[in-house]
Every structure is written in structure tokens, then in C-alpha cells.
Design an enzyme around this catalytic site. Structure first.
Site, PDB file in Angstrom:
ATOM      1  N   ASN A   1     -12.364  27.329  49.164  1.00 36.87           N
ATOM      2  CA  ASN A   1     -11.112  28.006  49.490  1.00 36.87           C
ATOM      3  C   ASN A   1     -11.423  29.467  49.836  1.00 36.87           C
ATOM      4  O   ASN A   1     -11.786  30.241  48.956  1.00 36.87           O
ATOM      5  CB  ASN A   1     -10.168  27.908  48.286  1.00 36.87           C
ATOM      6  CG  ASN A   1      -8.832  28.585  48.524  1.00 36.87           C
ATOM      7  OD1 ASN A   1      -8.639  29.282  49.524  1.00 36.87           O
ATOM      8  ND2 ASN A   1      -7.910  28.392  47.603  1.00 36.87           N
TER       9      ASN A   1
ATOM     10  N   HIS B   1      -4.192  24.996  55.258  1.00 38.67           N
ATOM     11  CA  HIS B   1      -5.022  25.852  54.406  1.00 38.67           C
ATOM     12  C   HIS B   1      -5.985  24.959  53.623  1.00 38.67           C
ATOM     13  O   HIS B   1      -5.602  23.903  53.126  1.00 38.67           O
ATOM     14  CB  HIS B   1      -4.133  26.648  53.456  1.00 38.67           C
ATOM     15  CG  HIS B   1      -4.900  27.349  52.383  1.00 38.67           C
ATOM     16  ND1 HIS B   1      -5.973  28.156  52.670  1.00 38.67           N
ATOM     17  CD2 HIS B   1      -4.778  27.346  51.028  1.00 38.67           C
ATOM     18  CE1 HIS B   1      -6.467  28.633  51.532  1.00 38.67           C
ATOM     19  NE2 HIS B   1      -5.765  28.146  50.530  1.00 38.67           N
TER      20      HIS B   1
ATOM     21  N   CYS C   1      -3.155  33.319  50.228  1.00 40.49           N
ATOM     22  CA  CYS C   1      -3.707  32.304  51.147  1.00 40.49           C
ATOM     23  C   CYS C   1      -2.826  32.081  52.371  1.00 40.49           C
ATOM     24  O   CYS C   1      -3.268  31.480  53.349  1.00 40.49           O
ATOM     25  CB  CYS C   1      -3.926  30.986  50.422  1.00 40.49           C
ATOM     26  SG  CYS C   1      -5.030  31.140  49.027  1.00 40.49           S
TER      27      CYS C   1
HETATM   28  N1  COA Z   1     -15.752  21.227  35.952  1.00 43.88           N
HETATM   29  C1  COA Z   1     -15.504  20.298  35.021  1.00 43.88           C
HETATM   30  N2  COA Z   1     -14.327  20.170  34.421  1.00 43.88           N
HETATM   31  C2  COA Z   1     -13.347  21.002  34.786  1.00 43.88           C
HETATM   32  C3  COA Z   1     -13.529  21.998  35.751  1.00 43.88           C
HETATM   33  C4  COA Z   1     -14.791  22.103  36.349  1.00 43.88           C
HETATM   34  N3  COA Z   1     -15.087  23.018  37.299  1.00 43.88           N
HETATM   35  N4  COA Z   1     -12.383  22.680  35.920  1.00 43.88           N
HETATM   36  C5  COA Z   1     -11.505  22.137  35.068  1.00 43.88           C
HETATM   37  N5  COA Z   1     -12.083  21.120  34.386  1.00 43.88           N
HETATM   38  C6  COA Z   1     -11.483  20.273  33.368  1.00 43.88           C
HETATM   39  C7  COA Z   1     -10.302  20.911  32.707  1.00 43.88           C
HETATM   40  O1  COA Z   1     -10.713  21.761  31.669  1.00 43.88           O
HETATM   41  C8  COA Z   1      -9.525  19.719  32.228  1.00 43.88           C
HETATM   42  O2  COA Z   1     -10.105  19.289  31.021  1.00 43.88           O
HETATM   43  P1  COA Z   1      -9.154  18.765  29.823  1.00 43.88           P
HETATM   44  O3  COA Z   1      -8.439  17.598  30.385  1.00 43.88           O
HETATM   45  O4  COA Z   1     -10.147  18.449  28.781  1.00 43.88           O
HETATM   46  O5  COA Z   1      -8.250  19.919  29.516  1.00 43.88           O
HETATM   47  C9  COA Z   1      -9.799  18.666  33.275  1.00 43.88           C
HETATM   48  O6  COA Z   1     -10.964  19.107  33.985  1.00 43.88           O
HETATM   49  C10 COA Z   1      -8.674  18.469  34.248  1.00 43.88           C
HETATM   50  O7  COA Z   1      -8.222  19.744  34.688  1.00 43.88           O
HETATM   51  P2  COA Z   1      -7.046  19.899  35.717  1.00 43.88           P
HETATM   52  O8  COA Z   1      -6.815  21.350  35.953  1.00 43.88           O
HETATM   53  O9  COA Z   1      -5.872  19.075  35.305  1.00 43.88           O
HETATM   54  O10 COA Z   1      -7.708  19.214  36.996  1.00 43.88           O
HETATM   55  P3  COA Z   1      -7.075  18.943  38.385  1.00 43.88           P
HETATM   56  O11 COA Z   1      -7.215  17.547  38.737  1.00 43.88           O
HETATM   57  O12 COA Z   1      -5.704  19.558  38.507  1.00 43.88           O
HETATM   58  O13 COA Z   1      -8.037  19.763  39.356  1.00 43.88           O
HETATM   59  C11 COA Z   1      -8.069  21.877  40.504  1.00 43.88           C
HETATM   60  C12 COA Z   1      -8.204  21.158  39.171  1.00 43.88           C
HETATM   61  C13 COA Z   1      -8.166  23.376  40.265  1.00 43.88           C
HETATM   62  C14 COA Z   1      -9.173  21.423  41.436  1.00 43.88           C
HETATM   63  C15 COA Z   1      -6.701  21.535  41.126  1.00 43.88           C
HETATM   64  O14 COA Z   1      -5.687  21.684  40.165  1.00 43.88           O
HETATM   65  C16 COA Z   1      -6.360  22.373  42.298  1.00 43.88           C
HETATM   66  O15 COA Z   1      -6.968  22.272  43.345  1.00 43.88           O
HETATM   67  N6  COA Z   1      -5.319  23.228  42.179  1.00 43.88           N
HETATM   68  C17 COA Z   1      -4.855  24.018  43.256  1.00 43.88           C
HETATM   69  C18 COA Z   1      -5.861  25.068  43.598  1.00 43.88           C
HETATM   70  C19 COA Z   1      -5.408  25.863  44.747  1.00 43.88           C
HETATM   71  O16 COA Z   1      -5.010  25.318  45.713  1.00 43.88           O
HETATM   72  N7  COA Z   1      -5.482  27.165  44.578  1.00 43.88           N
HETATM   73  C20 COA Z   1      -5.227  28.110  45.557  1.00 43.88           C
HETATM   74  C21 COA Z   1      -3.887  27.972  46.119  1.00 43.88           C
HETATM   75  S1  COA Z   1      -4.047  28.541  47.673  1.00 43.88           S
END
Ligand code: COA
Length: 329
Positions: free
Chosen positions: A286, A256, A115
Site C-alpha cells: 500500500n 487503490h 490514500c
Molecule cells: N502476521 C501475522 N499475524 C498477524 C499479522 C501479521 N502481520 N497482523 C495481524 N495478525 C494477527 C492478528 O493479531 C490477529 O490475531 P488474533 O486473532 O490472535 O487477534 C489475526 O492476525 C487476525 O487479524 P485481523 O486484523 O482480523 O486480520 P485481517 O484478516 O483483518 O487482516 C489486514 C488484517 C490489516 C490485512 C486487513 O484488515 C486490512 O487489509 N485492512 C485494511 C487495511 C487498509 O486498507 N489500510 C489502508 C486503508 S487505505
């Protein structure tokens, strides 16, 4: 403040017409529009059709830049493409883009910094200008993540989209316009928090790879999130410090576009109010290396960036890699 060596001249973008909204993911995964919007800020993303390869999208963005700059593809002497989803592993997609564009005088190659790919590529182009290697360098950020996203994995599939953006980098001349500072950073120890385990020379494609789905992106979302917030904040500080500029002097911050919560945390740390921060993650998701140049093109066309604007770019991605670039437009 150093005199700029290279300046950005013009912008272009290509985003596919086809849209997957959050309701679509509700039909294929155990997820909801509400969860996706609240946790990421994403409402919809663009998805490339078969003919919309990365080379095709990148070339379309470049054509727009060249047409508006009054140049032809043969005037281009460098093409640097940041991407994490090349059309094929050999040759680089920049070579296919060069052929598609008809820019046969250009040296063309990819930069693999996920990214952060567009900002890393910008820095490479600045180096080519500084060394006298090239004078008209197309810098492209493009990704087609829909092809390497695992549509059975709700933790990643909902986040990604496709597209490409481009700019032209030329010698800065004697004016104030151009790249004022650049900061690049990498921590390869954290590679496996965001990666594709299979498909490369270490794990060539085989039956097992298909079964284990190791061809697709794997991400430890929460860990990536924490690192992104910390690293993007630090990167903003470094680019501003290097140029002797305070955050409140920035006219537009283009981060980003991965997650609205990461963007808000970065802006707060950099002391840039949200009305100066460009956000389109809701419309594109993204798009990896494409996110900054797509946002830049929208800002320029909407008149949010004008001649003289101070623009701060900041990115974070797989590697981990992160980067910031401060530009006087
Ligand atoms: N729909 C519903 N539930 C979901 C889900 C979805 N699409 N994706 C994950 N969950 C669930 C998980 O399984 C987890 O359940 P659990 O608590 O029972 O285990 C819960 O939601 C929380 O997951 P978590 O990963 O802690 O959520 P979060 O608040 O961190 O949000 C992201 C997840 C991916 C949106 C976030 O972590 C993020 O944006 N990360 C960075 C991504 C990024 O920038 N990537 C590229 C870098 S350039």
C-alpha cells in the site's frame, strides 16, 4: 453525459529500487510470508533510501510526464500533491517538489486526503482548469510510508511501501477525452480508526511521544477493511451513475491498492470482471496516495489503457476519505 472540462495527458512514476520482501519481515516480526500473502496479497514493497525524499520521487515522476508531453517545468502553472507523509510539516512538500523540478511558475500545494489524495488532487486540478486559474497542472500522488510505519507493529508495518506517480491535467478541448465524473466523500467521525496521534500541533514531539510511539500510523485493520469495501463499492456506483455508465462498459478499473481482498470485493460490486482490474499490490504494497498514479502509469505503458478507454479510479483512506473518478482516456 457532461462534456469534460479537463483531461489527463501523460503519466509518470518513480518507485525506489530497494525491496523489502515478506521474508525480511519474518526476520524482524512475529509474522510469515504466508499470512501476509493470504490476508493482504502483498509479496514485496519498495522502500526509499535517504536521498529518495517525497519531493525527489515526485519530481522524478513529473519529469517523465513533462518530457513525454514536450513541455518544460516552466510551462507548469499548478502542482497539486496528494500525500499523507510530507517531507516536513512546513512548507508543503509540493513547494519542495516545485523547487526540485524547477517549475518556478507553478502554484504548488499539498492535499491531505490520505490514500484518496491523488483523486482529491485530481478534482482540485479540474477546478483550477474550470476557473481558468491554470492550464498545465501536475497532479502527483506520493507517499513515503516506510518513515511513518511502526516496524515493531506487525499489524501495520508489513502493509506499506514508498513511491510516487504523476499526471498532467489540461483543458479538455472539444473532444470526448477527459474527466467524466467525480465523487468525493469524507467521514471525520471515524478518524481514529486510521491515524497518527502525535507529531502535529496538538501533540508536538516530546519524550513521551517517542516512548509511546504515537508518531507512527495506527490502524484498526478489520474496521478499516469493512469500511473500505463498503465505501469503495458505493463510490464506484456514484461515479458511474453520474456519468450514466454501467460497470460493464468500464475498460479498466484502477482501485487503490491496499489489499487484494478489498480490490476483489470492489470489482465484484461494480460488475467489473477481474481481468479488467489492475492489480499491483503484490509488488508495491500500500503506497497510499501513490498507488493509483503508479498503477495508471503501468497500465498506460503496458498498453492496457489506450486512447478512448473508459477508466474508473476508486480510492479509500484515512479520514475516512473515499473517492472515485471516471475518465475517458
Ligand atoms: N502476521 C501475522 N499475524 C498477524 C499479522 C501479521 N502481520 N497482523 C495481524 N495478525 C494477527 C492478528 O493479531 C490477529 O490475531 P488474533 O486473532 O490472535 O487477534 C489475526 O492476525 C487476525 O487479524 P485481523 O486484523 O482480523 O486480520 P485481517 O484478516 O483483518 O487482516 C489486514 C488484517 C490489516 C490485512 C486487513 O484488515 C486490512 O487489509 N485492512 C485494511 C487495511 C487498509 O486498507 N489500510 C489502508 C486503508 S487505505
Amino acid at each position: 453525459m457532461k462534456r469534460p472540462i479537463a483531461q489527463l495527458v501523460g503519466t509518470g512514476r518513480y518507485t525506489p529500487e530497494k525491496i523489502f520482501d515478506n521474508a525480511y519481515f519474518e526476520t524482524i516480526l512475529d509474522t510469515s510470508d504466508e499470512w501476509i500473502r493470504e490476508r493482504s496479497g502483498i509479496r514485496e514493497r519498495r522502500i526509499a533510501e535517504e536521498h529518495e525524499t517525497l519531493a525527489y520521487m515526485g519530481a522524478a515522476a513529473c519529469r517523465q510526464v513533462l518530457d513525454e508531453a514536450g513541455l518544460t517545468p516552466l510551462d507548469v502553472d499548478g502542482i497539486v500533491l496528494g500525500t499523507a507523509s510530507p517531507d516536513r510539516l512546513l512548507p508543503s512538500t509540493a513547494c519542495d517538489l516545485q523547487a526540485e523540478l524547477g517549475a518556478h511558475n507553478a502554484a504548488a500545494f499539498d492535499v491531505a486526503a490520505a490514500c484518496s489524495g491523488f483523486l482529491y488532487s485530481l478534482s482540485v486540478a479540474e477546478g483550477m482548469i474550470a476557473s481558468g486559474t491554470a492550464e498545465n497542472v501536475l497532479v502527483v500522488g506520493g507517499d513515503r510510508l516506510s518513515k511513518i510505519a511502526d516496524y515493531t507493529d506487525r499489524t501495520t508495518a508489513v502493509l506499506f511501501g514508498d513511491g510516487a506517480g504523476a499526471t498532467l491535467v489540461q483543458p479538455a478541448g472539444n473532444g470526448k477525452r477527459g474527466i467524466l465524473s467525480t465523487y468525493l466523500k469524507t467521514d471525520g467521525r471515524l478518524a481514529e480508526l486510521l491515524y497518527r496521534p502525535g507529531g502535529g500541533a496538538n501533540h508536538p514531539p516530546d519524550e513521551q511521544m517517542l516512548q509511546d510511539r504515537t508518531y507512527f500510523i495506527r490502524m484498526a485493520g478489520r474496521e478499516v477493511f469493512k469500511n473500505a469495501v463498503r465505501s469503495m463499492a458505493d463510490a464506484c456506483d456514484r461515479a458511474l451513475e453520474k456519468a450514466g455508465v454501467h460497470g460493464d462498459e468500464v475498460d479498466v478499473l484502477i482501485p487503490h491498492q491496499a489489499n487484494i481482498r478489498i480490490i476483489e470485493a470492489t470489482a465484484k460490486h461494480a460488475h467489473v470482471p477481474m481481468d479488467k482490474v489492475y492489480v499491483n499490490v503484490d509488488r508495491y504494497g500500500n503506497t497510499s496516495a501513490a498507488s493509483i498514479p503508479i498503477a495508471l502509469d503501468e497500465c498506460v505503458r503496458e498498453g492496457r489503457i489506450k486512447e478512448g478507454s473508459l477508466v474508473l479510479f476508486v480510492a479509500f483512506g484515512g479520514g475516512f476519505t473515499w473517492a472515485s473518478v471516471l475518465v475517458r482516456w
